[in-house]
Design an enzyme around this catalytic site. Sequence first.
Site, short mmCIF file in Angstrom:
data_model
loop_
_atom_site.label_atom_id
_atom_site.label_comp_id
_atom_site.label_asym_id
_atom_site.label_seq_id
_atom_site.Cartn_x
_atom_site.Cartn_y
_atom_site.Cartn_z
N HIS A 17 0.84 -1.21 0.00
CA HIS A 17 0.00 0.00 0.00
C HIS A 17 0.87 1.26 0.00
O HIS A 17 0.57 2.23 -0.69
CB HIS A 17 -0.89 0.04 1.25
CG HIS A 17 -1.90 -1.06 1.34
ND1 HIS A 17 -2.01 -1.88 2.44
CD2 HIS A 17 -2.85 -1.48 0.47
CE1 HIS A 17 -2.98 -2.75 2.26
NE2 HIS A 17 -3.51 -2.54 1.06
N LYS A 41 -17.30 -7.97 8.76
CA LYS A 41 -15.98 -8.51 9.10
C LYS A 41 -15.46 -7.89 10.40
O LYS A 41 -15.62 -6.70 10.63
CB LYS A 41 -14.98 -8.17 7.99
CG LYS A 41 -14.97 -9.19 6.86
CD LYS A 41 -13.68 -9.03 6.06
CE LYS A 41 -13.95 -8.76 4.61
NZ LYS A 41 -12.84 -8.24 3.85
N ARG A 95 -1.37 -6.21 -8.58
CA ARG A 95 -0.19 -7.04 -8.31
C ARG A 95 -0.01 -8.13 -9.36
O ARG A 95 1.11 -8.55 -9.64
CB ARG A 95 -0.33 -7.70 -6.94
CG ARG A 95 -0.26 -6.74 -5.79
CD ARG A 95 -0.72 -7.38 -4.51
NE ARG A 95 -2.11 -7.81 -4.62
CZ ARG A 95 -2.85 -8.23 -3.61
NH1 ARG A 95 -2.34 -8.33 -2.41
NH2 ARG A 95 -4.11 -8.58 -3.80
N SER A 133 -2.59 -8.08 2.62
CA SER A 133 -3.00 -7.91 4.02
C SER A 133 -3.56 -9.20 4.58
O SER A 133 -3.34 -9.53 5.75
CB SER A 133 -4.06 -6.81 4.14
OG SER A 133 -3.51 -5.56 3.87
#
Length: 158
Positions: A17, A41, A95, A133
């Site tokens: 990030h 979550k 990515r 993450s």
Amino acid sequence: MRVGLYPGSFDPITNGHIDIIERSLSIVDKLIVAIGVSATKTPLFSFEDRAAMIDSEIGALAKQKGVELSVVDFNGLLVDEAKKHGAGLIIRGLRNAEDFEYEAQMTAMNRAMAPEVETVFLTASPDVSFISSTLVRQILAMGGDISPFVPKVVLENI
Ligand code: PNS
């Protein structure tokens, strides 16, 4: 004034990030880092902690580059959040091909809802392109060392 919005969960913020945020500072005058807060979550870090870590890691550099930085939370549609802040750009990092598939679909739907908001992709720098993450949280839960993947401020907060 070019306003960009960089959304994500940032739970926790990773070196991946940071790579995207640092490079975004060269293409916008104002950067809104928007932390998506999911009602379902249970996060590792609260919104307040995530915001403080982002600010402590990026605040000084943003100032140095003359970019106004703000960190906000949101739990609605991304395009609504972008419009709320007058952001004409949504910034996302890519990515790999899997990210591309997912992001391209999301971007197309976002564009259908808000054609005035453009999404730009920055491809991850090779040295951090493997970091996620989710995997960082997994390593942490199993007692592993996450120091190669996250900024120091995260290590200080766990
Ligand atoms: O980088 P992340 O953690 O995968 O971030 C995901 C995030 C917050 C950017 C994504 O979940 C999102 O855009 N949420 C907002 C809800 C929304 O707008 N959904 C419709 C997209 S087509």
